[in-house]
Design a protein around this motif. Structure first.
Motif, PDB file in Angstrom:
ATOM      1  N   ALA A 115     -28.356 -35.818 -33.044  1.00  0.00           N
ATOM      2  CA  ALA A 115     -26.968 -35.806 -33.597  1.00  0.00           C
ATOM      3  C   ALA A 115     -26.015 -35.894 -32.745  1.00  0.00           C
ATOM      4  N   ASN A 116     -25.903 -34.985 -31.655  1.00  0.00           N
ATOM      5  CA  ASN A 116     -25.161 -35.064 -30.701  1.00  0.00           C
ATOM      6  C   ASN A 116     -25.249 -36.249 -29.691  1.00  0.00           C
ATOM      7  N   ALA A 117     -26.659 -36.701 -29.504  1.00  0.00           N
ATOM      8  CA  ALA A 117     -26.557 -37.932 -28.569  1.00  0.00           C
ATOM      9  C   ALA A 117     -26.163 -39.156 -29.369  1.00  0.00           C
ATOM     10  N   PHE A 118     -26.500 -39.394 -30.779  1.00  0.00           N
ATOM     11  CA  PHE A 118     -25.921 -40.323 -31.506  1.00  0.00           C
ATOM     12  C   PHE A 118     -24.544 -40.408 -31.763  1.00  0.00           C
ATOM     13  N   ALA A 119     -24.127 -39.319 -31.805  1.00  0.00           N
ATOM     14  CA  ALA A 119     -22.317 -39.354 -31.633  1.00  0.00           C
ATOM     15  C   ALA A 119     -21.743 -39.954 -30.409  1.00  0.00           C
ATOM     16  N   ARG A 120     -22.460 -39.593 -29.369  1.00  0.00           N
ATOM     17  CA  ARG A 120     -22.128 -40.090 -28.055  1.00  0.00           C
ATOM     18  C   ARG A 120     -22.212 -41.698 -27.973  1.00  0.00           C
ATOM     19  N   ARG A 121     -23.376 -42.196 -28.673  1.00  0.00           N
ATOM     20  CA  ARG A 121     -23.739 -43.569 -28.701  1.00  0.00           C
ATOM     21  C   ARG A 121     -22.575 -44.375 -29.709  1.00  0.00           C
ATOM     22  N   LEU A 122     -22.333 -43.776 -30.802  1.00  0.00           N
ATOM     23  CA  LEU A 122     -21.335 -44.045 -31.967  1.00  0.00           C
ATOM     24  C   LEU A 122     -19.918 -44.351 -31.015  1.00  0.00           C
ATOM     25  N   ILE A 123     -19.628 -43.548 -30.423  1.00  0.00           N
ATOM     26  CA  ILE A 123     -18.128 -43.585 -29.695  1.00  0.00           C
ATOM     27  C   ILE A 123     -18.082 -44.476 -28.550  1.00  0.00           C
ATOM     28  N   LEU A 124     -19.189 -44.195 -27.785  1.00  0.00           N
ATOM     29  CA  LEU A 124     -18.995 -45.118 -26.212  1.00  0.00           C
ATOM     30  C   LEU A 124     -19.666 -46.415 -26.300  1.00  0.00           C
ATOM     31  N   GLN A 125     -20.845 -46.509 -27.422  1.00  0.00           N
ATOM     32  CA  GLN A 125     -21.490 -47.844 -27.173  1.00  0.00           C
ATOM     33  C   GLN A 125     -20.837 -48.730 -28.296  1.00  0.00           C
ATOM     34  N   ASP A 126     -20.980 -48.001 -29.441  1.00  0.00           N
ATOM     35  CA  ASP A 126     -20.785 -48.975 -30.735  1.00  0.00           C
ATOM     36  C   ASP A 126     -19.131 -48.776 -30.832  1.00  0.00           C
ATOM     37  N   GLN A 127     -18.459 -48.231 -30.599  1.00  0.00           N
ATOM     38  CA  GLN A 127     -16.840 -48.002 -30.642  1.00  0.00           C
ATOM     39  C   GLN A 127     -16.578 -48.066 -32.135  1.00  0.00           C
ATOM     40  N   VAL A 128     -16.986 -47.181 -32.900  1.00  0.00           N
ATOM     41  CA  VAL A 128     -16.785 -47.242 -34.206  1.00  0.00           C
ATOM     42  C   VAL A 128     -15.204 -46.959 -34.413  1.00  0.00           C
ATOM     43  N   ASP A 129     -14.722 -47.184 -35.553  1.00  0.00           N
ATOM     44  CA  ASP A 129     -13.330 -46.807 -35.860  1.00  0.00           C
ATOM     45  C   ASP A 129     -13.394 -45.475 -36.625  1.00  0.00           C
ATOM     46  N   ALA A 130     -14.230 -45.057 -37.176  1.00  0.00           N
ATOM     47  CA  ALA A 130     -14.364 -43.748 -37.957  1.00  0.00           C
ATOM     48  C   ALA A 130     -15.819 -43.223 -38.182  1.00  0.00           C
ATOM     49  N   LEU A 131     -16.169 -41.989 -38.560  1.00  0.00           N
ATOM     50  CA  LEU A 131     -17.348 -41.488 -38.863  1.00  0.00           C
ATOM     51  C   LEU A 131     -17.251 -40.927 -40.125  1.00  0.00           C
ATOM     52  N   VAL A 132     -18.550 -40.956 -40.800  1.00  0.00           N
ATOM     53  CA  VAL A 132     -18.746 -40.478 -42.084  1.00  0.00           C
ATOM     54  C   VAL A 132     -20.267 -39.873 -41.812  1.00  0.00           C
ATOM     55  N   GLY A 133     -20.538 -38.697 -41.914  1.00  0.00           N
ATOM     56  CA  GLY A 133     -21.592 -38.038 -41.832  1.00  0.00           C
ATOM     57  C   GLY A 133     -21.426 -36.756 -40.694  1.00  0.00           C
ATOM     58  N   ALA A 134     -22.122 -35.736 -40.546  1.00  0.00           N
ATOM     59  CA  ALA A 134     -23.777 -35.745 -40.777  1.00  0.00           C
ATOM     60  C   ALA A 134     -23.940 -35.000 -41.779  1.00  0.00           C
ATOM     61  N   SER A 135     -25.360 -34.880 -42.009  1.00  0.00           N
ATOM     62  CA  SER A 135     -26.257 -34.553 -43.411  1.00  0.00           C
ATOM     63  C   SER A 135     -25.949 -32.801 -43.090  1.00  0.00           C
TER      64      SER A 135
END
Length: 388
Positions: free
Chosen positions: A90-110
């Motif tokens: 989850a920690n690694a995916f959060a980094r990817r979402l922020i730096l690579q995917d450049q998301v506007d907002a986050l919903v999750g984790a489980s």
């Protein structure tokens, strides 16, 4: 000289026009680009009990929102990763979402563990985040960019112990898992019990992946406890219910909202009968009076989910529904995807009717629910019925 000045003026106008067209194109491109919603869920692993319906719900409602025209004239794009119930992933995916995917907002984790692993990066990157996990520690103390949908472990403990007291019980045994939710739940239950004058006759723990909890239950059976509270998520509490039945235990068995799903009843089988737990209104939506504000939204969600996936709705999917819809509501009220403005809109949420409760956020409360959002339910005949 005049010709030269005129020529420069012409060039200036061309440069200005070019810059204006470029700015317009950039603005148009931004307006047409999708709004990226990132998510990390546990679709597989021990917490798939939570993550699978969450993923299905997010995908279903992003599709529905886009079919209705999107948000602020833009489509939503869901960028979702499965952490396989592993906080490190989850920690690694959060980094990817922020730096690579450049998301506007986050919903999750489980899960609480995954959520807590993600929070430092989210706070550093300053991205609005709604967690689908329950532990109080997620929003206590308040973290500027972090919100959550589920009712807290403290509220669950309070609701359960209030029901025990109504039944005349003065002591109980606590059986909690060693994961983030179980650890936090144990802490909150012990504090709540002390405040309510309840005796904890036995305090046992189990691993989230345990397949047999008979030793702990055997100790509890002779502990003098008048009731039992299981505090955990995933499939282990269903195993505990079966072990409990095999030992022919008589003390009434309670779980928390971590088991508020017909999937728990399916896995536990006949052993689920008679178990009580606090739950959002979703599981008893059809039995609610028409005057209940949550009835319409709960029935609509249940129908949409069941029609699409041909399976029972769960409260865990309900948290995903509420999290996504609240984020969309905040973006609409902000009128932009500017992260600070969306965060401020989330914090100003007041009277948002979800399937999990009616939310009222504030600068000092990033959950927005109180214990009244819970209904006490009992498994009867393989379905949930409200305890009245």
């Amino acid at each position: 000289m005049t010709t030269s000045i005129s020529n420069f003026s012409h060039i200036g106008r061309r440069l200005f026009l070019g810059a204006a067209l470029a700015a317009l194109a950039a603005s148009s491109s931004a307006a047409e680009s999708p709004i990226k919603i990132g998510s990390v869920i546990s679709a597989t692993g021990p917490a798939s009990f939570l993550g699978d319906p969450e993923q299905k719900t997010l995908e279903l409602y992003v599709e529905k929102i886009n079919a209705a025209g999107g948000v602020l004239g833009r489509k939503l794009e869901l960028v979702i990763y499965d952490d396989a119930s592993d906080a490190n992933k989850a920690n690694a995916f959060a980094r990817r979402l922020i730096l690579q995917d450049q998301v506007d907002a986050l919903v999750g984790a489980s899960t609480t563990g995954s959520t807590m692993a993600m929070i430092p990066q989210i706070e550093s990157a300053k991205i609005p985040f709604i967690s689908l996990a329950a532990a109080s520690v997620i929003v206590e103390p308040v973290k500027k960019w972090v919100f959550k949908m589920p009712h807290s472990d403290r509220m669950a403990a309070q609701k359960v112990l209030e029901d025990m007291k109504k039944r005349g019980f003065k002591s109980f045994a606590l059986l909690s898992d060693t994961g983030g939710f179980g650890k936090s739940g144990r802490t909150e239950t012990l504090k709540t019990a002390a405040a309510m004058g309840m005796t904890v006759a036995d305090d046992q723990q189990y691993g989230e992946k345990d397949t047999d909890v008979t030793p702990q239950l055997t100790k509890i059976k002779t502990s003098g406890a008048q009731a039992i509270l299981v505090f955990g998520t995933g499939q282990a509490p269903a195993i505990i219910a079966r072990n409990y039945q095999q030992l022919a235990m008589k003390q009434p068995l309670y779980t928390t909202h971590g088991q508020a799903s017909l999937e728990f009843v399916r896995i536990a089988g006949a052993a689920a009968e008679g178990i009580r737990m606090p739950s959002p209104a979703l599981l008893i939506a059809s039995d609610l009076p028409d005057s209940d504000k949550q009835k319409a939204v709960s029935i609509a969600y249940a129908k949409a989910y069941q029609d699409r996936f041909k399976m029972d709705v769960s409260t865990f999917g309900g948290y995903a529904h509420d999290g996504l819809m609240m984020m969309v509501d905040a973006i609409k009220r902000a009128g932009t995807t500017d992260k600070e403005k969306v965060r401020a809109a989330l914090e100003a949420t007041n009277g948002f009717v979800g399937v999990s409760g009616i939310y009222k956020m504030s600068p000092t409360d990033h959950m927005g629910l109180d214990v009244s959002a819970f209904r006490m339910v009992e498994v009867k005949g393989g379905v949930f019925k409200e305890v009245r």
